[in-house]
Scaffold this motif. Structure first.
Motif, PDB file in Angstrom:
ATOM      1  N   GLU A  63       1.051  -1.702  -0.158  1.00  0.00           N
ATOM      2  CA  GLU A  63       0.214  -0.273  -0.093  1.00  0.00           C
ATOM      3  C   GLU A  63       0.897   1.087   0.049  1.00  0.00           C
ATOM      4  OE1 GLU A  63       0.968  -1.649   2.838  1.00  0.00           O
ATOM      5  OE2 GLU A  63       0.349  -1.453   3.973  1.00  0.00           O
ATOM      6  N   HIS A  64       1.924   0.932   0.092  1.00  0.00           N
ATOM      7  CA  HIS A  64       2.805   2.135   0.297  1.00  0.00           C
ATOM      8  C   HIS A  64       3.742   2.477  -1.248  1.00  0.00           C
ATOM      9  CE1 HIS A  64       2.520   2.609   4.612  1.00  0.00           C
ATOM     10  NE2 HIS A  64       2.788   0.812   4.733  1.00  0.00           N
ATOM     11  N   GLU A  65       4.398   3.519  -1.376  1.00  0.00           N
ATOM     12  CA  GLU A  65       4.830   4.364  -2.368  1.00  0.00           C
ATOM     13  C   GLU A  65       6.121   3.433  -2.127  1.00  0.00           C
ATOM     14  OE1 GLU A  65       3.861   7.663  -3.385  1.00  0.00           O
ATOM     15  OE2 GLU A  65       5.801   7.954  -4.950  1.00  0.00           O
ATOM     16  N   GLN A  66       7.056   3.276  -1.741  1.00  0.00           N
ATOM     17  CA  GLN A  66       8.748   3.400  -1.467  1.00  0.00           C
ATOM     18  C   GLN A  66       8.363   3.001   0.277  1.00  0.00           C
ATOM     19  OE1 GLN A  66      10.454   5.630  -3.787  1.00  0.00           O
ATOM     20  NE2 GLN A  66      11.162   7.089  -2.117  1.00  0.00           N
ATOM     21  N   GLY A  67       9.935   2.418   0.351  1.00  0.00           N
ATOM     22  CA  GLY A  67      11.229   2.822   1.770  1.00  0.00           C
ATOM     23  C   GLY A  67      10.996   1.855   2.584  1.00  0.00           C
ATOM     24  N   LEU A  73       6.865  -5.368  -2.451  1.00  0.00           N
ATOM     25  CA  LEU A  73       6.789  -5.120  -3.359  1.00  0.00           C
ATOM     26  C   LEU A  73       5.980  -3.777  -3.971  1.00  0.00           C
ATOM     27  CD1 LEU A  73       6.973  -8.068  -4.947  1.00  0.00           C
ATOM     28  CD2 LEU A  73       8.901  -6.411  -4.931  1.00  0.00           C
ATOM     29  N   SER A  74       6.246  -2.585  -4.098  1.00  0.00           N
ATOM     30  CA  SER A  74       5.334  -1.631  -4.271  1.00  0.00           C
ATOM     31  C   SER A  74       5.105  -2.333  -5.857  1.00  0.00           C
ATOM     32  CB  SER A  74       6.502  -0.638  -4.690  1.00  0.00           C
ATOM     33  OG  SER A  74       7.596   0.067  -5.746  1.00  0.00           O
ATOM     34  N   ALA A  75       4.304  -0.905  -6.550  1.00  0.00           N
ATOM     35  CA  ALA A  75       3.239  -0.948  -7.726  1.00  0.00           C
ATOM     36  C   ALA A  75       4.874  -0.842  -8.749  1.00  0.00           C
ATOM     37  CB  ALA A  75       2.744  -0.077  -7.901  1.00  0.00           C
ATOM     38  N   SER A  76       5.385   0.351  -8.603  1.00  0.00           N
ATOM     39  CA  SER A  76       6.094   0.961  -9.798  1.00  0.00           C
ATOM     40  C   SER A  76       7.543  -0.500  -9.112  1.00  0.00           C
ATOM     41  CB  SER A  76       7.234   1.911  -9.697  1.00  0.00           C
ATOM     42  OG  SER A  76       8.042   2.181  -7.859  1.00  0.00           O
ATOM     43  N   LEU A  77       7.852  -1.103  -8.659  1.00  0.00           N
ATOM     44  CA  LEU A  77       8.544  -2.829  -9.354  1.00  0.00           C
ATOM     45  C   LEU A  77       7.662  -3.624  -9.633  1.00  0.00           C
ATOM     46  CD1 LEU A  77      10.140  -2.564  -4.979  1.00  0.00           C
ATOM     47  CD2 LEU A  77      11.378  -2.183  -7.385  1.00  0.00           C
ATOM     48  N   ILE A  78       6.883  -3.109  -9.567  1.00  0.00           N
ATOM     49  CA  ILE A  78       5.637  -4.762  -9.670  1.00  0.00           C
ATOM     50  C   ILE A  78       6.135  -4.460 -11.752  1.00  0.00           C
ATOM     51  CG2 ILE A  78       3.501  -5.816 -10.450  1.00  0.00           C
ATOM     52  CD1 ILE A  78       3.178  -5.733  -7.407  1.00  0.00           C
ATOM     53  N   GLY A  82       8.089  -5.792 -15.992  1.00  0.00           N
ATOM     54  CA  GLY A  82       6.677  -6.400 -17.390  1.00  0.00           C
ATOM     55  C   GLY A  82       5.217  -6.045 -17.006  1.00  0.00           C
ATOM     56  N   ALA A  83       4.717  -6.330 -15.627  1.00  0.00           N
ATOM     57  CA  ALA A  83       3.380  -6.386 -15.592  1.00  0.00           C
ATOM     58  C   ALA A  83       2.901  -5.746 -15.129  1.00  0.00           C
ATOM     59  CB  ALA A  83       3.290  -7.278 -14.225  1.00  0.00           C
ATOM     60  N   SER A  84       1.962  -5.644 -15.941  1.00  0.00           N
ATOM     61  CA  SER A  84       0.698  -4.689 -15.650  1.00  0.00           C
ATOM     62  C   SER A  84      -0.359  -4.865 -15.498  1.00  0.00           C
ATOM     63  CB  SER A  84       0.270  -4.424 -17.842  1.00  0.00           C
ATOM     64  OG  SER A  84      -0.336  -5.970 -18.313  1.00  0.00           O
ATOM     65  N   TYR A  85      -0.814  -6.018 -14.417  1.00  0.00           N
ATOM     66  CA  TYR A  85      -1.952  -6.559 -14.119  1.00  0.00           C
ATOM     67  C   TYR A  85      -1.279  -6.319 -12.362  1.00  0.00           C
ATOM     68  CZ  TYR A  85      -5.125  -6.438 -17.148  1.00  0.00           C
ATOM     69  OH  TYR A  85      -5.596  -7.033 -18.367  1.00  0.00           O
ATOM     70  N   VAL A  86      -2.428  -6.474 -10.816  1.00  0.00           N
ATOM     71  CA  VAL A  86      -2.518  -7.357  -9.995  1.00  0.00           C
ATOM     72  C   VAL A  86      -3.488  -7.573  -8.734  1.00  0.00           C
ATOM     73  CG1 VAL A  86      -2.234  -4.617  -8.885  1.00  0.00           C
ATOM     74  CG2 VAL A  86      -1.150  -6.496  -7.929  1.00  0.00           C
ATOM     75  N   LEU A  87      -3.082  -8.520  -8.762  1.00  0.00           N
ATOM     76  CA  LEU A  87      -5.013  -9.250  -7.012  1.00  0.00           C
ATOM     77  C   LEU A  87      -4.305  -8.398  -6.601  1.00  0.00           C
ATOM     78  CD1 LEU A  87      -4.564 -13.087  -8.234  1.00  0.00           C
ATOM     79  CD2 LEU A  87      -5.788 -11.542  -9.435  1.00  0.00           C
ATOM     80  N   VAL A  88      -5.923  -7.867  -6.056  1.00  0.00           N
ATOM     81  CA  VAL A  88      -5.827  -6.654  -4.510  1.00  0.00           C
ATOM     82  C   VAL A  88      -7.211  -7.851  -3.810  1.00  0.00           C
ATOM     83  CG1 VAL A  88      -6.532  -5.064  -3.442  1.00  0.00           C
ATOM     84  CG2 VAL A  88      -4.898  -5.124  -5.772  1.00  0.00           C
ATOM     85  N   GLY A  89      -6.516  -7.913  -2.826  1.00  0.00           N
ATOM     86  CA  GLY A  89      -7.466  -8.517  -1.772  1.00  0.00           C
ATOM     87  C   GLY A  89      -7.834  -9.877  -2.109  1.00  0.00           C
ATOM     88  N   HIS A  90      -8.004 -10.571  -2.594  1.00  0.00           N
ATOM     89  CA  HIS A  90      -7.878 -11.676  -2.596  1.00  0.00           C
ATOM     90  C   HIS A  90      -7.666 -12.252  -1.448  1.00  0.00           C
ATOM     91  CE1 HIS A  90      -6.957 -16.389  -3.388  1.00  0.00           C
ATOM     92  NE2 HIS A  90      -7.391 -15.765  -4.525  1.00  0.00           N
ATOM     93  N   LEU A 106      -6.348   0.977  -0.447  1.00  0.00           N
ATOM     94  CA  LEU A 106      -5.324   1.791  -0.346  1.00  0.00           C
ATOM     95  C   LEU A 106      -4.606   1.006  -1.550  1.00  0.00           C
ATOM     96  CD1 LEU A 106      -3.765   2.135   2.969  1.00  0.00           C
ATOM     97  CD2 LEU A 106      -5.013   3.702   1.581  1.00  0.00           C
ATOM     98  N   LYS A 107      -4.492   0.216  -1.514  1.00  0.00           N
ATOM     99  CA  LYS A 107      -4.066  -0.697  -2.148  1.00  0.00           C
ATOM    100  C   LYS A 107      -4.517  -0.621  -4.335  1.00  0.00           C
ATOM    101  CE  LYS A 107      -1.877  -4.471   0.289  1.00  0.00           C
ATOM    102  NZ  LYS A 107      -0.840  -5.883   0.611  1.00  0.00           N
ATOM    103  N   MET A 108      -5.284  -0.493  -4.068  1.00  0.00           N
ATOM    104  CA  MET A 108      -6.356  -0.207  -5.027  1.00  0.00           C
ATOM    105  C   MET A 108      -5.401   1.012  -5.103  1.00  0.00           C
ATOM    106  SD  MET A 108      -8.510  -2.522  -6.033  1.00  0.00           S
ATOM    107  CE  MET A 108      -9.733  -1.869  -7.336  1.00  0.00           C
ATOM    108  N   GLN A 109      -5.631   1.920  -5.048  1.00  0.00           N
ATOM    109  CA  GLN A 109      -4.652   3.266  -5.012  1.00  0.00           C
ATOM    110  C   GLN A 109      -3.881   3.748  -6.228  1.00  0.00           C
ATOM    111  OE1 GLN A 109      -6.359   6.924  -2.389  1.00  0.00           O
ATOM    112  NE2 GLN A 109      -6.962   4.962  -1.015  1.00  0.00           N
ATOM    113  N   GLN A 110      -2.918   2.838  -5.555  1.00  0.00           N
ATOM    114  CA  GLN A 110      -1.067   2.397  -5.226  1.00  0.00           C
ATOM    115  C   GLN A 110      -1.175   1.859  -7.066  1.00  0.00           C
ATOM    116  OE1 GLN A 110       1.713   3.253  -4.294  1.00  0.00           O
ATOM    117  NE2 GLN A 110       0.608   4.534  -2.938  1.00  0.00           N
ATOM    118  N   ALA A 111      -1.866   0.639  -6.741  1.00  0.00           N
ATOM    119  CA  ALA A 111      -1.924   0.002  -8.079  1.00  0.00           C
ATOM    120  C   ALA A 111      -2.452   1.146  -9.444  1.00  0.00           C
ATOM    121  CB  ALA A 111      -2.921  -0.604  -8.185  1.00  0.00           C
TER     122      ALA A 111
END
Ligand code: PEP
Length: 245
Positions: A63-67, A73-78, A82-90, A106-111
């Motif tokens: 849910e964090h950008e970096q740090g 794993l942050s959204a930008s690292l993902i 080469g990934a363009s999707y992410v599962l959230v809240g499985h 929060l994770k949805m917003q980061q994605a």
């Protein structure tokens, strides 16, 4: 309802270099009439060659950008894999790692802020279904994200995964799944009617080559999120082929 179906594979904490090669090989023969998303463990993502036959996704993000968040794993690292999707809240994240609706939001917003398309996973437990609370539970899970951030809907995929059907071999019936998908679309329309009409709503929970055709025939089922059967390359390929329009 979306024109093209999306079949997503959730490998969970399974897979290997050999499985990557086998799946890539199978999907070479895939028809362009279906979209495929592969979500292996994040360490395997860079092993997939870029391909027009599939997109790649992670199974979770921070849910964090970096740090200083060891192991996350942050959204930008993902994105950089080469990934363009992410599962959230499985449901496994909600159940075993205590992910709340607030964290999921929060994770949805980061994605979305890193141009990853989130696949928002929602669904009721067996007890909730038996108490006839399915709609209430789902409405709450959707509201936790879209009531405050309706703009996320146009960039989302939804996966309806009844918890009692995940990994149990007991899929929801096509009629049960359709009824809940129609309810989900109706709920989403209150946040953004145009996006709700178009958003892809996947069904997940013991989907296999034998039951997928009847599920895909339902008006509001726009594809599937497949766990166990996605680890068997030829069965996964059959499911993908069944989703052709
Ligand atoms: C899942 O993990 O998202 C899932 C649907 O698993 P399975 O297909 O094994 O029920």
């Amino acid at each position: 309802m979306s024109a093209k179906k999306l079949i997503a594979a959730n490998w969970k904490m399974n897979g290997s270099r050999a499985l990557v090669e086998a799946v890539v090989q199978q999907l070479t023969y895939l028809s362009p009439d279906v979209d495929v998303l592969l979500c292996p463990p994040a360490t395997l993502l860079p092993l997939f060659p870029a391909s027009r036959h599939y997109a790649l996704g992670a199974q979770n993000l921070s849910e964090h950008e970096q740090g200083a968040y060891t192991g996350e794993l942050s959204a930008s690292l993902i994105s950089e894999t080469g990934a363009s999707y992410v599962l959230v809240g499985h449901s496994e994240r909600r159940q075993y790692y205590g992910e709340t609706d607030q964290l999921v939001c929060l994770k949805m917003q980061q994605a979305v802020s890193s141009a990853l398309t989130p696949v928002l996973c929602i669904g009721e437990t067996l007890a909730e279904r038996q108490q006839e609370n399915t709609e209430q539970v789902i409405a709450k899970q959707l509201a936790a994200v879209y009531a405050s951030h309706p703009e996320l809907l146009a960039n989302s995929v939804i996966a309806y995964e009844p918890v009692w059907a995940i990994g149990t071999g007991e899929s929801a019936t096509p009629e049960q799944a359709q009824a809940t998908h129609a309810f989900i679309r109706k709920q989403l329309a209150q946040y953004d009617a145009e996006a709700a009409a178009k958003v892809r709503i996947l069904y997940g929970g013991s989907v296999n080559a034998a039951n997928c055709n009847a599920l895909f025939a339902q008006a509001d089922i726009d594809g599937a999120l497949v766990g166990g059967a996605s680890l068997k390359p030829s069965e996964f390929m059959q499911i993908c082929q069944s989703a052709k329009d």
